[in-house]
Design a protein around this motif. Structure first.
Motif, PDB file in Angstrom:
ATOM      1  N   THR A 171       0.814  -1.217   0.000  1.00 50.18           N
ATOM      2  CA  THR A 171       0.000   0.000   0.000  1.00 50.18           C
ATOM      3  C   THR A 171       0.844   1.262   0.000  1.00 50.18           C
ATOM      4  N   THR A 278      -2.833   4.428  -6.157  1.00 54.10           N
ATOM      5  CA  THR A 278      -3.935   3.481  -6.287  1.00 54.10           C
ATOM      6  C   THR A 278      -5.013   3.856  -5.282  1.00 54.10           C
ATOM      7  N   GLY A 279      -6.194   3.263  -5.458  1.00 57.50           N
ATOM      8  CA  GLY A 279      -7.268   3.550  -4.524  1.00 57.50           C
ATOM      9  C   GLY A 279      -8.609   3.593  -5.219  1.00 57.50           C
ATOM     10  N   TYR A 446      -1.471   4.095  -1.504  1.00 60.76           N
ATOM     11  CA  TYR A 446      -2.869   3.684  -1.662  1.00 60.76           C
ATOM     12  C   TYR A 446      -3.729   4.722  -0.952  1.00 60.76           C
ATOM     13  N   ASN A 448      -6.567   5.688   0.785  1.00 60.72           N
ATOM     14  CA  ASN A 448      -7.618   4.987   1.510  1.00 60.72           C
ATOM     15  C   ASN A 448      -8.719   5.970   1.901  1.00 60.72           C
TER      16      ASN A 448
END
Length: 463
Positions: A171, A278-279, A446, A448
């Motif tokens: 992550t 990312t996410g 990541y 979140n």
């Protein structure tokens, strides 16, 4: 290894398109390529699409493996000699499926390439009872059909898969229980430029997996650090501080949570050449990347231009039928970027005029991934959007285009893959995260949490 333990792998066309050198990935086992697969490769190799190159590479690999073998040797299987020749004892055979009849077995109806390949595997399963015959295909429906037809072993191609479960994907940050400083005894701190860095024993973080440029946060409200160096005995952390991260800003945008703070820090760090975001949808990937791009191109003049690119899934060939220049043709696929530009300037007195001014001032260019091969991109801030739809080979093609003074930001959501043959664990985005986590010039975050709206947040969690 005794002969009874060897397997016989029957390859589908999409396996060779996904990895043209896949015939060398099965170690000591035997590989069979049905004639139907060769015909499909022959039909694909002349198309005006990126996949045509993979087809040509696969055909050349097959030719190199076959060499000067006779027809009889080709049917029986020629030895596969790869890079590690001493470890390979498998063979490659071409199966003439059009010449085989199936009088004693239940076969799927002909005139369909997938059925012909499945029938080949069924025939080999019946005639090679001393081996496990395995059909390898990236087509999910074909795997289901093959099992339904009676094939005992069917698999996806996973030789290039770096993680078994997407839940184990790095992550880019680690949450530590309790107060970080309570677990650290021996620490040496010193000033490094405008940052404070700490050298501490590697054992202070126990068995936590650590990567370069990984972020560390604890349960408190102050500590946040970045891993700068790792070895067996010691660990060097750069002290960032949560409050400092939350006060980062770029083009009027400030982080809404600690994850966005980490991402913005990586985006604004001139020592990081590759940022992977990312996410879920609505977590702020594109907004943060574009704000950082405008800040560094227009205000700081660190880069000469902003280059935005993405692939055009499923209908890549149709781009030529859209009116206008390449950039105008790309606009339907890059609406997310233009929407973000509008958000960044919605409070201006004349948003449309501001938008055009910034497009010119930042030299924002929209390009298709299809036309990236052969280029050398210098002194640019490059945003590669929707990376989850790229294969590992496509990702490599793009990364090798990046020249001196260029920063690349790759963003994507692994829950929104459009490709028929990619999954979250085989996506080029996953490949990128795992391959570059120990590269000192890259950072992965990541994001979140959905910050777009409460509606988007509820949809992401409940749909």
């Amino acid at each position: 290894m005794v002969q009874a333990e060897k397997k016989l792998f029957v390859l589908d066309t999409n396996v060779l398109l996904h990895e043209p050198l896949a015939i060398y990935s099965f170690d000591e086992h035997d590989v069979v390529v049905p004639m139907t697969v060769l015909e499909e490769l022959d039909q694909i190799k002349d198309r005006k699409k990126d996949v045509a190159r993979d087809a040509r590479v696969a055909i050349r690999a097959l030719e190199d493996a076959v060499g000067s073998a006779s027809p009889e040797q080709l049917l029986a299987g020629v030895p596969l000699v790869g890079v590690e020749a001493e470890q390979r004892a498998g063979t490659l055979a071409i199966f003439p499926d059009h010449q085989v009849s199936f009088p004693d077995m239940v076969a799927l109806p002909g005139n369909h390439n997938d059925n012909d390949i499945i029938n080949s595997a069924l025939y080999l399963q019946q005639t090679h009872k001393d081996k496990a015959v395995v059909l390898v295909t990236k087509d999910i429906n074909m795997r289901i059909k093959a099992k339904g037809a009676g094939l005992r072993h069917v698999e996806d191609y996973r030789s290039d898969q770096l993680v078994d479960d997407i839940r184990y994907l790095a992550t880019g940050f680690t949450r530590l229980d309790g107060d970080f400083w309570q677990r650290v005894g021996d620490v040496r701190s010193y000033q490094q430029g405008r940052y404070t860095e700490h050298t501490l024993p590697r054992s202070a973080l126990g068995e936590e997996p650590l990567y370069l440029n990984q972020y560390l946060v604890d349960d408190g409200k102050e500590f946040c650090a970045q891993v700068r160096e790792i070895n067996d005995e010691t660990l060097v952390l750069r002290d960032l501080g949560r409050e400092r991260l939350m006060h980062y800003h770029a083009w009027g945008i400030s982080p809404k949570n600690i994850y966005q703070g980490m991402a913005l820090q990586a985006l604004m760090d001139p020592d990081i050449d590759l940022v992977i975001l990312t996410g879920p949808a609505g977590s702020g990937k594109t907004l943060l990347a574009l704000a950082a791009a405008l800040e560094q191109v227009v205000e700081q003049r660190r880069y000469d231009r902003v280059l935005v690119t993405r692939n055009t899934p499923e209908i890549a060939e149709s781009i030529g039928f859209l009116p206008g220049t390449e950039e105008e043709k790309m606009m339907p696929w890059l609406a997310a970027v233009t929407d973000t530009l509008e958000v960044l300037h919605k409070h201006d007195e004349s948003p449309s005029s501001s938008l055009q001014y910034i497009m010119d001032k930042a030299n924002i260019q929209f390009k298709s991934v299809n036309f990236m091969r052969g280029r050398s991109i210098q002194n640019s801030f490059v945003l590669l959007d929707e990376c989850q739809n790229l294969t590992p080979s496509q990702v490599k093609t793009i990364l090798t285009r990046m020249g001196e003074g260029t920063k690349l930001v790759c963003s994507g959501n692994l829950a929104q893959i459009d490709s028929n043959y990619l999954t979250a664990v085989t996506s080029g985005l996953t490949y990128l995260v795992e391959r570059f986590k120990m590269f000192e010039g890259s950072s992965n975050v990541y994001l979140n949490g959905v910050v777009r709206s409460r509606l988007a947040s509820f949809a992401e969690e409940n749909l």
